[in-house]
Design an enzyme around this catalytic site. Structure first.
Site, PDB file in Angstrom:
ATOM      1  N   ASP A 101      -2.061   1.718   5.526  1.00 31.14           N
ATOM      2  CA  ASP A 101      -1.102   1.506   4.434  1.00 31.14           C
ATOM      3  C   ASP A 101      -0.259   2.598   4.137  1.00 31.14           C
ATOM      4  O   ASP A 101      -0.892   3.503   3.124  1.00 31.14           O
ATOM      5  CB  ASP A 101      -1.690   0.623   3.278  1.00 31.14           C
ATOM      6  CG  ASP A 101      -2.322  -0.690   3.490  1.00 31.14           C
ATOM      7  OD1 ASP A 101      -2.772  -0.847   4.638  1.00 31.14           O
ATOM      8  OD2 ASP A 101      -2.499  -1.690   2.677  1.00 31.14           O
ATOM      9  N   LYS A 165       3.963  -4.962   2.776  1.00 28.12           N
ATOM     10  CA  LYS A 165       3.412  -4.946   1.594  1.00 28.12           C
ATOM     11  C   LYS A 165       4.004  -4.792   0.412  1.00 28.12           C
ATOM     12  O   LYS A 165       4.916  -3.739   0.505  1.00 28.12           O
ATOM     13  CB  LYS A 165       2.332  -3.939   1.816  1.00 28.12           C
ATOM     14  CG  LYS A 165       1.139  -3.803   0.578  1.00 28.12           C
ATOM     15  CD  LYS A 165       0.171  -2.737   0.824  1.00 28.12           C
ATOM     16  CE  LYS A 165      -0.687  -2.566  -0.255  1.00 28.12           C
ATOM     17  NZ  LYS A 165      -1.715  -1.591  -0.223  1.00 28.12           N
ATOM     18  N   LYS A 197       1.556  -8.898   2.994  1.00 29.90           N
ATOM     19  CA  LYS A 197       0.400  -8.765   2.140  1.00 29.90           C
ATOM     20  C   LYS A 197       1.114  -8.562   0.728  1.00 29.90           C
ATOM     21  O   LYS A 197       1.861  -7.584   0.432  1.00 29.90           O
ATOM     22  CB  LYS A 197      -0.205  -7.223   2.485  1.00 29.90           C
ATOM     23  CG  LYS A 197      -1.202  -6.694   1.509  1.00 29.90           C
ATOM     24  CD  LYS A 197      -1.909  -5.436   1.882  1.00 29.90           C
ATOM     25  CE  LYS A 197      -3.046  -5.002   1.008  1.00 29.90           C
ATOM     26  NZ  LYS A 197      -3.867  -3.801   1.534  1.00 29.90           N
TER      27      LYS A 197
END
Length: 257
Positions: A101, A165, A197
């Site tokens: 991430d 995300k 996400k």
């Protein structure tokens, strides 16, 4: 189809969870407890998301458990250079991370810079290699502007993002349905498979259900699976398990997630 029940929503959300602990004072003991919570009586979460230094302990505890190990790079500020991000990523992958991430240099992006963010994401993509998911954290609460969020999402996809995300969880607001709708539109229109996400501030089944309903509306029912949709959260797991009739799983995490 009839109305979605709380039980249905909780059962659907649990396997989509990236169970997260990204506290500055995390310890191996806390991460071991997180890993123990990742396999529940109602099934396993998708991944644990932890700082890179805890990858070895998580890898040992979760071996053959069907739970991926996610970690963060360029986190939380997004200010590292492309070379630094590449180094962080290579080290995390070598330690056993399955998913990276990475924070978009969103402050640079807000200032009109496009080359630096692109180079950082491409460096991360190259360092991930094959088989490692790259989830790009756009920090939508910082970008704030709908047009900027959309352009950041498009640029992240162009740089090789596997997931878009919303947030680090360190900045407020974190995930919002408004930002999610923008990013899901980008994903729908981008021409290749990209996941989404939602991270930060999702703490109950009703909150999770709202994001799943949005994904169903934009992407179609059944699109949201662990391969395409995640929740980044810490406290959400206990809420889901309670609604599934399994009670609490122990200590409440203190993370902003």
């Amino acid at each position: 189809m009839g109305p979605v029940t709380t039980l249905d929503a909780a059962a659907r959300a649990l396997p989509l969870l990236d169970l997260t602990s990204l506290n500055d004072d995390d310890t191996e003991e806390r991460i071991a407890a997180l890993c123990a919570r990742a396999v529940t009586p109602a099934g396993s979460v998708a991944a644990v998301c932890i700082y890179p230094r805890f990858i070895p302990v998580a890898k040992q505890l979760l071996e053959n458990k069907g739970v991926a190990i996610a970690t963060v790079v360029n986190f939380p500020g997004g200010g590292a250079s492309a070379a630094e991000v590449a180094g962080e990523t290579r080290a995390a992958v070598a330690a056993g991370a399955d998913e990276i991430d990475v924070v978009l240099p969103w402050r640079d992006f807000m200032a009109g810079e496009r080359t630096v963010p692109r180079d950082v994401l491409r460096a991360c993509r190259d360092a991930c290699g094959d088989g490692i998911l790259m989830k790009v954290i756009l920090e939508t609460g910082g970008l704030a502007d709908a047009g900027l969020i959309e352009q950041a999402g498009r640029d992240a996809v162009a740089a090789g993002a596997d997931f878009l995300k919303t947030s680090t969880g360190k900045l407020q607001p974190a995930a919002t349905l408004e930002a999610a709708a923008i990013l899901l539109d980008v994903i729908r229109d981008c021409g290749r498979p990209v996941g989404f996400k939602a991270a930060g501030g999702i703490r109950d089944t009703a909150g999770a259900a709202a994001y799943l309903h949005l994904a169903d509306t934009v992407m179609g029912p059944g699109w949201a699976t662990p391969a395409t949709f995640r929740f980044g959260a810490s406290g959400l797991l206990d809420a889901l398990l309670a609604d599934l009739g399994h009670g609490a799983t122990g200590q409440k995490p203190s993370s902003g997630y």
